[in-house]
Each structure stands twice: as C-alpha cells, then as structure tokens.
Write a protein that holds these residues in place. Sequence first.
Motif, PDB file in Angstrom:
ATOM      1  N   ASP A   1     -49.262-145.124 -81.504  1.00 55.50           N
ATOM      2  CA  ASP A   1     -47.964-145.546 -80.960  1.00 55.50           C
ATOM      3  C   ASP A   1     -46.966-144.391 -81.057  1.00 55.50           C
ATOM      4  O   ASP A   1     -46.334-144.182 -82.089  1.00 55.50           O
ATOM      5  N   GLU A   2     -46.804-143.641 -79.974  1.00 55.64           N
ATOM      6  CA  GLU A   2     -45.896-142.504 -79.978  1.00 55.64           C
ATOM      7  C   GLU A   2     -44.440-142.951 -80.071  1.00 55.64           C
ATOM      8  O   GLU A   2     -43.615-142.263 -80.686  1.00 55.64           O
TER       9      GLU A   2
ATOM     10  N   LEU B   1     -41.238-136.201 -77.934  1.00 55.60           N
ATOM     11  CA  LEU B   1     -42.193-135.368 -78.645  1.00 55.60           C
ATOM     12  C   LEU B   1     -42.460-134.097 -77.842  1.00 55.60           C
ATOM     13  O   LEU B   1     -42.241-134.057 -76.637  1.00 55.60           O
ATOM     14  N   PHE B   2     -42.931-133.070 -78.534  1.00 54.14           N
ATOM     15  CA  PHE B   2     -43.231-131.807 -77.851  1.00 54.14           C
ATOM     16  C   PHE B   2     -44.498-131.212 -78.421  1.00 54.14           C
ATOM     17  O   PHE B   2     -44.677-131.133 -79.648  1.00 54.14           O
TER      18      PHE B   2
ATOM     19  N   SER C   1     -53.133-135.137 -76.098  1.00 54.46           N
ATOM     20  CA  SER C   1     -52.393-136.238 -76.716  1.00 54.46           C
ATOM     21  C   SER C   1     -51.820-135.785 -78.052  1.00 54.46           C
ATOM     22  O   SER C   1     -52.205-134.732 -78.594  1.00 54.46           O
ATOM     23  N   TYR C   2     -50.929-136.589 -78.616  1.00 55.44           N
ATOM     24  CA  TYR C   2     -50.328-136.235 -79.909  1.00 55.44           C
ATOM     25  C   TYR C   2     -51.397-136.073 -80.988  1.00 55.44           C
ATOM     26  O   TYR C   2     -51.344-135.120 -81.781  1.00 55.44           O
ATOM     27  N   LEU C   3     -52.361-136.992 -81.054  1.00 50.32           N
ATOM     28  CA  LEU C   3     -53.399-136.884 -82.070  1.00 50.32           C
ATOM     29  C   LEU C   3     -54.246-135.632 -81.866  1.00 50.32           C
ATOM     30  O   LEU C   3     -54.622-134.950 -82.825  1.00 50.32           O
ATOM     31  N   GLU C   4     -54.548-135.326 -80.616  1.00 51.20           N
ATOM     32  CA  GLU C   4     -55.295-134.102 -80.338  1.00 51.20           C
ATOM     33  C   GLU C   4     -54.488-132.866 -80.733  1.00 51.20           C
ATOM     34  O   GLU C   4     -55.017-131.918 -81.312  1.00 51.20           O
TER      35      GLU C   4
ATOM     36  N   GLU D   1     -43.018-122.591 -72.373  1.00 50.39           N
ATOM     37  CA  GLU D   1     -42.317-123.880 -72.320  1.00 50.39           C
ATOM     38  C   GLU D   1     -43.270-125.067 -72.357  1.00 50.39           C
ATOM     39  O   GLU D   1     -42.845-126.202 -72.594  1.00 50.39           O
ATOM     40  N   ASP D   2     -44.573-124.827 -72.153  1.00 52.66           N
ATOM     41  CA  ASP D   2     -45.568-125.907 -72.230  1.00 52.66           C
ATOM     42  C   ASP D   2     -46.222-125.992 -73.604  1.00 52.66           C
ATOM     43  O   ASP D   2     -47.212-126.716 -73.792  1.00 52.66           O
TER      44      ASP D   2
END
Length: 460
Positions: A271-272, A284-285, A291-294, A241-242
């Motif tokens: 900017d998410e 987001l998931f 982070s999203y970029l990572e 779930e993570d």
Amino acid sequence: MSHLQLLDEYFTQHREKHLEELKEFLRIPSISSLSEHKEDMLTAANWLAEALKKLGIENVSVDETKGHPVVYGDWLHAEGKPTILFYGHYDVQPVDPLHLWESEPFNPEIRDNKLFARGSSDDKGQVFMHLKMIEALFATEGTLPVNVKFIYEGEEEVGSPNLPAYVEENKEKLAANLIVISDTGLYAPGKPAVCYGLRGLTGVQIDVRGAKGDLHSGLYGGGVQNAIHALAEILASFRNEDGQILVDGFYDKVLPLTDEERQAYQELNFDEDALKAEIGVNELFGEKGYSYLEQTWARPTLEINGVFGGFSGEGIKTVLPAEAGAKITCRLVPNQDPEEIVELLRKHIQKHQPAGVEITVSEFDKGAPYITPFDHPVIQAAGRSYEKVYNVPTAYTRGGGSIPIVAAFDQILELPVVLMGFGLNSENFHAPNEHFHLENFDKGLRVLGDYVHEVSKLSL
C-alpha cells in the motif's frame, strides 16, 4: 501426537518460566559500544554459554577476539542429517535518551502482551528463542532431528569488526549445511516473511577545496570558483530526473529480478498510499520502471546523506566558501562489488571535477550484498514452517538494509543463509521503549521447532 502438538504443549506449560529466564538475560546491560560495559559483555557471553551447557549442548566455549568474545557450542549426534548453524548477537544498542523510556531499559516489563526492554527484539529475545526451541525438542523427543552449531557474537551493533576473522580462522569448526539467523522481522503483523536477500553498502566522502581561505564575495565573486557551487555540480551529475544513476558502469553487474520474484512482490499488495501517509510525503520517488518494493529491495541506490560548507548561521555572510563536502552512500545488490563501485565513483567524480578546485575522495566501511535464491529448498522449508503456525501464506522478501556479517558468512562459509525473524518494524529497536510482541515470541518458538524437522527431511 505430532511434533508440533508436543511443542505447543511444552511451550504452553513452560511459558512463564521461559519469560522469567529471558528477563534475566535482558537485565544484563551488554552495550558493546561503551567501554564501561566491557564486564557486562563478558557476563552476557558467560550467561549464554551456561544456558547452552544446561541444554546439553557440547563443546561450549567463550572465545576471545580482539573485541568482545564469541560464544560457540554444538551437538552433532544426528547421524546422516543436515547441520544447522544458528547465529545471533548478545550485544545491544545504547539506551539514550533515557528520559523517553516508560520503564527502565534493563528492568524488563510486560505490558499489553509486549515485553519492554533493551534487546528484547534486537536480538536477545530472538536468540533466546533458539535456546528454548532446543530445550523443548530434547524434552519432548529426547533428541534433535538435526545437528546444530551455535555462534553468538557481541559486536553486531558496532559492525561485527572481528567476526569475519573469527569465521575465517574457524571454517572447519563452523562447517554446516545452512545458517539460520533470527534478527529480522515479519512482513507485517500476522504476516510472516522469509528474507532471502540483503543489499550491500559502500560510501565515500567528497571534500572540495578551492582558495586557501574564504574570500569576500564582493572582491572575488565572479572570478574565483565557489567550493559549494563546484560540489553542487558534482552532486547533480550523479542522478537524472528519473532516479537513474549516471555513474558509468554502475548497473553493469546488477542481478536482475526474476519474473517469479516480481510476481511474488506484486502479490504482497503493498500500500503505497499508506506509506506516504506514514512518512508524511505527497509523492514517492525512485528509479523509473520499478515498483517501490523493487526499488527498495532489489535495486541499487546512490544517496547524498549530508552536505557541509560555507556559512549557515543567522543572517548572511557574503563569502565564497573555500571548502565544501558531502557524504554519499550506495546500497548495492547482487552481484555488485563494493570495491568496484568505489572505483567507479572516483572515476565519475574525477570526470566531473569543475575547474578551480581540488577534490579528495575518502572511503567508508563496506559490506557486500547477499542472496539465497528464494526457491532454494531451505528457504521454501522455512516458508512451510511459518505457514503451519501463522496459518497464512509466507511472504518472500529481500531486505533493503545491510547486515555485513551475512555477506561474510555467505562468502567465507559458502552456505545458504535463512533469515527467520519474528520482530516487527514498530518495536523500537535502537530507540527508547524497545519491545517484543509476545504473540510472535510464542509462535516463533513453534515455527523454529517445526523448521528443524523440515530441514531434517532435506538432502543437502
């Protein structure tokens, strides 16, 4: 006058002429995936070869492969200076659906300072910039500050099936100090980026087989395994779930981000919320702790791309499906090996195989990940050239996607790869109304011209 001032003056004076020449190149319908365009592919290759010869490039050849030809040329008279190998592709995607184009895909038009045509951004427009940069240097300085080689293929849009063999067979001819590829984009409008890494790709198809045919759910339900239930059990075992992948050994060889990289990503102030609005999701998931970029640039993934089986027509059909399947792909990061990951997937699927079914695992094509450390001198030199022309700091990014031939260059030639692109994600490459912002065409010519001077100062 500085070399940048000379280049600026030259490109300003010859802009209309250059755009007309680019339109000529774009009119060739060089669609590599369609057999009816085989002659057009040869026409495009010959067009490039003639363009190189007109520049004064030597040893120009149109080399046959098992598919479409490779165009090669070189100029090696800058004694004691580095050699840059420029790569690009002259093939383009099909144009379907044609009715969505606002102008003919192979009849280039300029509207609102954008050049509309198939291939304008991906990749003919950017390849053309290499040529005009060389032309300008010869015209303004009478020579080149570095040695140059060119390799342009006609099969990038179909996965470059024949280029690795060509590179392997011509390692000595293609020897250089670095490779420059202009087939990527800016981080955002007005915000240049050097892409120093790409994720690799591998994948499998899982086919689950239960009974010899679909069974009546009233007669057999509760006593015989349902192929879709078995498949769902396997698919649910891949991730928690993570967002963490539960395949044993999957993360063992992942190259972690450096503190400098994480800091560089944070400074981009991604900017998410804007992304959520753009793609139409409320949340987001991804893998927890990144982070999203990572997550999208530097972490591996396992995604279910398609699931099939059973009855999906109107109404209901009370059967136990005998067959079900799924397609899965993994984006890989340095130092993951596509072959090893497939074997780990096989072991995981075998470990979680439910009772009452047989499972077949089939492999898809693979591509290795690639990275050139972002503090490498050739990467930092590219950043300096962007900054001189765009007058803003350069972003250092990784790409979430895959360009398999980049990894092949890295592995076969063992050279740093510099991805210096000038497109924008909004330019509809691979879609109707592909276009190239001419602001970035203009600036990109100057960036490339400055970059060869920056490279000439390096000890490589």
